[in-house]
Design a protein around this motif. Sequence first.
Motif, PDB file in Angstrom:
ATOM      1  N   SER A 167      -6.562  10.784  -7.605  1.00  0.00           N
ATOM      2  CA  SER A 167      -6.994   9.493  -6.981  1.00  0.00           C
ATOM      3  C   SER A 167      -6.331   8.226  -7.138  1.00  0.00           C
ATOM      4  CB  SER A 167      -8.625   9.245  -7.740  1.00  0.00           C
ATOM      5  OG  SER A 167      -8.338   8.689  -8.971  1.00  0.00           O
ATOM      6  N   PHE A 168      -5.379   8.220  -8.166  1.00  0.00           N
ATOM      7  CA  PHE A 168      -4.449   7.050  -8.240  1.00  0.00           C
ATOM      8  C   PHE A 168      -3.859   6.821  -6.743  1.00  0.00           C
ATOM      9  CE2 PHE A 168      -4.089   7.605 -13.285  1.00  0.00           C
ATOM     10  CZ  PHE A 168      -5.089   7.103 -13.451  1.00  0.00           C
ATOM     11  N   ILE A 169      -3.423   7.828  -6.192  1.00  0.00           N
ATOM     12  CA  ILE A 169      -2.667   7.989  -4.985  1.00  0.00           C
ATOM     13  C   ILE A 169      -3.646   7.155  -3.877  1.00  0.00           C
ATOM     14  CG2 ILE A 169      -1.505   9.173  -3.164  1.00  0.00           C
ATOM     15  CD1 ILE A 169      -0.959  11.403  -5.377  1.00  0.00           C
ATOM     16  N   ILE A 170      -4.748   7.583  -3.805  1.00  0.00           N
ATOM     17  CA  ILE A 170      -5.675   6.970  -2.767  1.00  0.00           C
ATOM     18  C   ILE A 170      -6.038   5.780  -3.080  1.00  0.00           C
ATOM     19  CG2 ILE A 170      -8.041   7.574  -1.655  1.00  0.00           C
ATOM     20  CD1 ILE A 170      -7.358  10.613  -2.859  1.00  0.00           C
ATOM     21  N   VAL A 171      -6.212   5.364  -4.399  1.00  0.00           N
ATOM     22  CA  VAL A 171      -6.702   3.956  -4.697  1.00  0.00           C
ATOM     23  C   VAL A 171      -5.499   3.064  -4.631  1.00  0.00           C
ATOM     24  CG1 VAL A 171      -7.068   2.646  -6.909  1.00  0.00           C
ATOM     25  CG2 VAL A 171      -8.467   4.633  -6.368  1.00  0.00           C
ATOM     26  N   ALA A 172      -4.259   3.383  -4.815  1.00  0.00           N
ATOM     27  CA  ALA A 172      -3.275   2.604  -4.662  1.00  0.00           C
ATOM     28  C   ALA A 172      -2.992   2.080  -2.999  1.00  0.00           C
ATOM     29  CB  ALA A 172      -2.128   2.992  -5.053  1.00  0.00           C
ATOM     30  N   TYR A 173      -3.336   3.116  -2.347  1.00  0.00           N
ATOM     31  CA  TYR A 173      -3.200   2.823  -0.826  1.00  0.00           C
ATOM     32  C   TYR A 173      -4.382   2.185  -0.413  1.00  0.00           C
ATOM     33  CZ  TYR A 173      -2.545   3.686   3.957  1.00  0.00           C
ATOM     34  OH  TYR A 173      -2.102   3.351   5.451  1.00  0.00           O
ATOM     35  N   ILE A 174      -5.570   2.413  -0.759  1.00  0.00           N
ATOM     36  CA  ILE A 174      -6.812   1.653  -0.196  1.00  0.00           C
ATOM     37  C   ILE A 174      -6.782   0.237  -0.723  1.00  0.00           C
ATOM     38  CG2 ILE A 174      -9.118   1.377  -0.541  1.00  0.00           C
ATOM     39  CD1 ILE A 174      -9.131   4.422  -0.683  1.00  0.00           C
ATOM     40  N   TYR A 178      -8.556  -9.557  -3.851  1.00  0.00           N
ATOM     41  CA  TYR A 178      -8.117  -8.842  -5.024  1.00  0.00           C
ATOM     42  C   TYR A 178      -9.327  -8.402  -5.701  1.00  0.00           C
ATOM     43  CZ  TYR A 178      -3.264 -10.526  -4.678  1.00  0.00           C
ATOM     44  OH  TYR A 178      -2.026 -10.340  -4.244  1.00  0.00           O
ATOM     45  N   ILE A 179     -10.514  -9.042  -5.956  1.00  0.00           N
ATOM     46  CA  ILE A 179     -11.577  -8.677  -6.559  1.00  0.00           C
ATOM     47  C   ILE A 179     -12.293  -7.457  -5.857  1.00  0.00           C
ATOM     48  CG2 ILE A 179     -13.735  -9.550  -7.054  1.00  0.00           C
ATOM     49  CD1 ILE A 179     -12.819 -12.280  -7.825  1.00  0.00           C
ATOM     50  N   GLY A 197      -4.123  -1.504  -1.569  1.00  0.00           N
ATOM     51  CA  GLY A 197      -3.063  -2.128  -1.036  1.00  0.00           C
ATOM     52  C   GLY A 197      -3.426  -2.984   0.497  1.00  0.00           C
ATOM     53  N   LYS A 198      -3.993  -1.853   1.007  1.00  0.00           N
ATOM     54  CA  LYS A 198      -4.303  -2.102   2.312  1.00  0.00           C
ATOM     55  C   LYS A 198      -5.303  -3.330   2.426  1.00  0.00           C
ATOM     56  CE  LYS A 198      -2.078   0.351   5.327  1.00  0.00           C
ATOM     57  NZ  LYS A 198      -1.285  -0.453   6.173  1.00  0.00           N
ATOM     58  N   ILE A 199      -6.424  -3.273   1.517  1.00  0.00           N
ATOM     59  CA  ILE A 199      -7.333  -4.566   1.653  1.00  0.00           C
ATOM     60  C   ILE A 199      -6.504  -5.983   1.141  1.00  0.00           C
ATOM     61  CG2 ILE A 199      -8.914  -5.512   0.220  1.00  0.00           C
ATOM     62  CD1 ILE A 199     -10.298  -2.606  -0.034  1.00  0.00           C
ATOM     63  N   SER A 204       0.689  -1.155  -0.012  1.00  0.00           N
ATOM     64  CA  SER A 204       0.110   0.078  -0.016  1.00  0.00           C
ATOM     65  C   SER A 204       0.982   1.117  -0.054  1.00  0.00           C
ATOM     66  CB  SER A 204      -0.877   0.246   1.185  1.00  0.00           C
ATOM     67  OG  SER A 204      -0.133   0.063   2.437  1.00  0.00           O
ATOM     68  N   ARG A 205       1.746   1.228   0.874  1.00  0.00           N
ATOM     69  CA  ARG A 205       2.670   2.253   0.860  1.00  0.00           C
ATOM     70  C   ARG A 205       3.398   2.604  -0.330  1.00  0.00           C
ATOM     71  NH1 ARG A 205       6.597   1.860   5.397  1.00  0.00           N
ATOM     72  NH2 ARG A 205       5.875  -0.164   5.124  1.00  0.00           N
ATOM     73  N   LEU A 206       3.920   1.622  -0.905  1.00  0.00           N
ATOM     74  CA  LEU A 206       4.920   1.554  -2.191  1.00  0.00           C
ATOM     75  C   LEU A 206       4.205   1.956  -3.316  1.00  0.00           C
ATOM     76  CD1 LEU A 206       7.138  -1.525  -1.810  1.00  0.00           C
ATOM     77  CD2 LEU A 206       7.952   0.883  -1.456  1.00  0.00           C
ATOM     78  N   GLY A 207       2.950   1.439  -3.408  1.00  0.00           N
ATOM     79  CA  GLY A 207       2.052   1.843  -4.521  1.00  0.00           C
ATOM     80  C   GLY A 207       1.493   3.298  -4.543  1.00  0.00           C
ATOM     81  N   ALA A 208       1.234   3.805  -3.211  1.00  0.00           N
ATOM     82  CA  ALA A 208       1.068   5.354  -3.113  1.00  0.00           C
ATOM     83  C   ALA A 208       2.097   5.906  -3.705  1.00  0.00           C
ATOM     84  CB  ALA A 208       0.338   5.427  -1.724  1.00  0.00           C
ATOM     85  N   THR A 209       3.209   5.530  -2.915  1.00  0.00           N
ATOM     86  CA  THR A 209       4.517   6.479  -3.119  1.00  0.00           C
ATOM     87  C   THR A 209       4.817   6.416  -4.764  1.00  0.00           C
ATOM     88  OG1 THR A 209       5.506   5.705  -1.086  1.00  0.00           O
ATOM     89  CG2 THR A 209       6.912   6.336  -2.901  1.00  0.00           C
ATOM     90  N   ALA A 210       4.706   5.278  -5.440  1.00  0.00           N
ATOM     91  CA  ALA A 210       4.777   5.172  -6.814  1.00  0.00           C
ATOM     92  C   ALA A 210       4.001   6.214  -7.453  1.00  0.00           C
ATOM     93  CB  ALA A 210       4.726   3.809  -7.462  1.00  0.00           C
ATOM     94  N   MET A 211       2.645   6.268  -7.097  1.00  0.00           N
ATOM     95  CA  MET A 211       1.724   7.161  -7.826  1.00  0.00           C
ATOM     96  C   MET A 211       1.936   8.712  -7.528  1.00  0.00           C
ATOM     97  SD  MET A 211      -0.421   5.330  -9.576  1.00  0.00           S
ATOM     98  CE  MET A 211       1.118   4.728 -10.149  1.00  0.00           C
ATOM     99  N   THR A 212       2.638   8.858  -6.308  1.00  0.00           N
ATOM    100  CA  THR A 212       2.887  10.352  -6.018  1.00  0.00           C
ATOM    101  C   THR A 212       3.879  10.899  -6.762  1.00  0.00           C
ATOM    102  OG1 THR A 212       2.118   9.828  -3.616  1.00  0.00           O
ATOM    103  CG2 THR A 212       3.677  11.810  -4.064  1.00  0.00           C
TER     104      THR A 212
END
Length: 87
Positions: A42-49, A63-64, A51-53, A1-9
């Motif tokens: 929203s990509f940043i928020i989406v990647a974090y959410i 995943y679904i 990833g957390k799920i 989640s953190r890495l995905g949000a960081t990548a989108m940022t």
Amino acid sequence: SRLGATAMTVYMIVGLAGAPVFSKFQGGFGAILLPTFGFIVSFIIVAYIAGKIVEKYGGLRSYIVAALVAMSVNYLFGTNWMYAAYK
């Protein structure tokens, strides 16, 4: 989640710095005024959410669920930004 949000940022920062990575090969600080910039944010928020799920539950079902929740958040945020940009 953190890495995905960081990548989108980083993606958003690179685009705002001037690299032509956004739609229609646009970049620069003026992209904030574009109707599609809400989706970029929203990509940043989406990647974090999403990833957390997946981190919390794991497995195919998560995943679904993560994909459906992420798509909903993406459209909710992105379309509202688009609406505001066109008004």
